[in-house]
Write a protein that holds these residues in place. Sequence first.
Motif, PDB file in Angstrom:
ATOM      1  N   ALA A  59       3.052  48.500   9.700  1.00 35.56           N
ATOM      2  CA  ALA A  59       3.504  49.891   9.047  1.00 35.56           C
ATOM      3  C   ALA A  59       4.614  49.497   8.227  1.00 35.56           C
ATOM      4  CB  ALA A  59       3.760  51.079   9.761  1.00 35.56           C
ATOM      5  N   GLU A  60       4.622  49.949   6.873  1.00 34.99           N
ATOM      6  CA  GLU A  60       5.857  49.527   5.989  1.00 34.99           C
ATOM      7  C   GLU A  60       5.684  50.791   4.951  1.00 34.99           C
ATOM      8  OE1 GLU A  60       8.706  46.866   4.825  1.00 34.99           O
ATOM      9  OE2 GLU A  60       7.562  46.812   6.485  1.00 34.99           O
ATOM     10  N   ASP A  61       6.776  51.627   5.173  1.00 35.10           N
ATOM     11  CA  ASP A  61       6.802  52.696   4.237  1.00 35.10           C
ATOM     12  C   ASP A  61       8.364  53.241   4.342  1.00 35.10           C
ATOM     13  OD1 ASP A  61       6.962  54.307   6.542  1.00 35.10           O
ATOM     14  OD2 ASP A  61       5.042  54.877   6.615  1.00 35.10           O
ATOM     15  N   SER A  62       8.582  54.547   3.824  1.00 33.19           N
ATOM     16  CA  SER A  62      10.042  55.059   3.951  1.00 33.19           C
ATOM     17  C   SER A  62      10.528  55.179   5.217  1.00 33.19           C
ATOM     18  CB  SER A  62      10.045  56.387   2.993  1.00 33.19           C
ATOM     19  OG  SER A  62       9.095  57.357   3.669  1.00 33.19           O
ATOM     20  N   ILE A  63       9.771  55.385   6.280  1.00 28.74           N
ATOM     21  CA  ILE A  63       9.950  55.690   7.799  1.00 28.74           C
ATOM     22  C   ILE A  63       9.906  54.270   8.443  1.00 28.74           C
ATOM     23  CG2 ILE A  63       9.470  56.809   9.776  1.00 28.74           C
ATOM     24  CD1 ILE A  63       8.236  58.946   7.961  1.00 28.74           C
ATOM     25  N   TYR A  64       9.020  53.315   8.429  1.00 27.57           N
ATOM     26  CA  TYR A  64       8.694  52.386   9.348  1.00 27.57           C
ATOM     27  C   TYR A  64       8.864  50.978   8.532  1.00 27.57           C
ATOM     28  CZ  TYR A  64       6.989  55.527  12.688  1.00 27.57           C
ATOM     29  OH  TYR A  64       7.015  56.708  13.407  1.00 27.57           O
ATOM     30  N   GLU A  65       9.286  49.931   9.214  1.00 25.31           N
ATOM     31  CA  GLU A  65       9.324  48.684   8.562  1.00 25.31           C
ATOM     32  C   GLU A  65       8.863  47.726   9.500  1.00 25.31           C
ATOM     33  OE1 GLU A  65      12.389  46.349   5.874  1.00 25.31           O
ATOM     34  OE2 GLU A  65      13.359  46.701   7.901  1.00 25.31           O
ATOM     35  N   THR A  66       8.080  46.648   9.089  1.00 26.29           N
ATOM     36  CA  THR A  66       7.427  45.568  10.088  1.00 26.29           C
ATOM     37  C   THR A  66       8.067  44.338   9.520  1.00 26.29           C
ATOM     38  OG1 THR A  66       5.334  46.699  10.287  1.00 26.29           O
ATOM     39  CG2 THR A  66       5.294  44.354  10.759  1.00 26.29           C
ATOM     40  N   GLN A  67       8.671  43.339  10.526  1.00 31.39           N
ATOM     41  CA  GLN A  67       8.910  42.105  10.124  1.00 31.39           C
ATOM     42  C   GLN A  67       8.143  41.129  10.986  1.00 31.39           C
ATOM     43  OE1 GLN A  67      13.096  41.613   9.898  1.00 31.39           O
ATOM     44  NE2 GLN A  67      13.173  39.574  10.690  1.00 31.39           N
ATOM     45  N   LEU A 138       7.886  45.955  14.955  1.00 35.85           N
ATOM     46  CA  LEU A 138       7.770  47.273  13.997  1.00 35.85           C
ATOM     47  C   LEU A 138       8.897  48.140  14.545  1.00 35.85           C
ATOM     48  CD1 LEU A 138       6.145  49.190  12.349  1.00 35.85           C
ATOM     49  CD2 LEU A 138       4.909  49.840  14.537  1.00 35.85           C
ATOM     50  N   TYR A 139       9.513  48.841  13.633  1.00 36.11           N
ATOM     51  CA  TYR A 139      10.476  49.435  13.890  1.00 36.11           C
ATOM     52  C   TYR A 139      10.854  50.540  12.740  1.00 36.11           C
ATOM     53  CZ  TYR A 139      12.793  46.154  11.111  1.00 36.11           C
ATOM     54  OH  TYR A 139      12.938  44.870  10.046  1.00 36.11           O
ATOM     55  N   PRO A 140      11.472  51.630  13.219  1.00 40.61           N
ATOM     56  CA  PRO A 140      11.634  52.735  12.103  1.00 40.61           C
ATOM     57  C   PRO A 140      13.197  52.356  11.671  1.00 40.61           C
ATOM     58  CG  PRO A 140      12.413  53.671  14.185  1.00 40.61           C
ATOM     59  CD  PRO A 140      11.754  52.454  14.488  1.00 40.61           C
ATOM     60  N   ARG A 141      13.350  52.620  10.346  1.00 39.26           N
ATOM     61  CA  ARG A 141      14.338  52.102   9.766  1.00 39.26           C
ATOM     62  C   ARG A 141      15.645  52.789  10.161  1.00 39.26           C
ATOM     63  NH1 ARG A 141      12.740  49.606   5.021  1.00 39.26           N
ATOM     64  NH2 ARG A 141      10.609  49.852   4.466  1.00 39.26           N
ATOM     65  N   ASP A 142      15.615  53.804  10.986  1.00 42.25           N
ATOM     66  CA  ASP A 142      17.025  54.152  11.604  1.00 42.25           C
ATOM     67  C   ASP A 142      17.173  53.451  12.999  1.00 42.25           C
ATOM     68  OD1 ASP A 142      15.047  55.474  13.335  1.00 42.25           O
ATOM     69  OD2 ASP A 142      15.859  57.503  12.750  1.00 42.25           O
ATOM     70  N   LEU A 143      16.367  52.218  13.224  1.00 39.71           N
ATOM     71  CA  LEU A 143      16.322  51.713  14.387  1.00 39.71           C
ATOM     72  C   LEU A 143      16.612  52.454  15.737  1.00 39.71           C
ATOM     73  CD1 LEU A 143      18.731  48.846  13.084  1.00 39.71           C
ATOM     74  CD2 LEU A 143      16.244  48.863  13.322  1.00 39.71           C
TER      75      LEU A 143
END
Length: 161
Positions: A59-67, A138-143
């Motif tokens: 998932a990669e959007d304004s809420i989630y990020e994947t590394q 996978l994590y939300p951008r607010d960690l």
Amino acid sequence: WYLLENDPSLQDQVGWLEVSSTVDRIVGTVSFADPNNQFLATFELSGTPIKRFLFPLIAEDSIYETQIALLNSGTQTANAELELWGPTGTLDAFISLSIAPGTSIAKPLSALFPGMQSHRPGNVRIRSDQPLHSFGMLYPRDLKFMTSLPPVPYPDSAPEP
């Protein structure tokens, strides 16, 4: 067992941890926590590098990020192709990259695929001419949490010896 917890010289360092044994089939995990111990993510140690694998849920959007992290522990440069697939089965982006022997790459999908649109969900497929170790997170951008994403070998690919 806190191997690296109290050694300030190891903070913010890049590298990998290699575990070797005189017996086969040693397994284990490594866990990471934020400085305030608000979240913990645990990853299975990678025993055998593989050439063809995927991360079936990203998932990669304004809420989630994947590394995604890729490690070439071998002695030859690895030439890899990464494909970003959308939720409807479309190939949305493709990149080729080279990973020198003994080096790694760890980047969010938006850095690997510049200009990518939001993907929730999607998947990333990886093919390399040299076996690689890999993991994703996978994590939300607010960690508020972090979860591990283990690579899944393609069904038609056997682990490298």
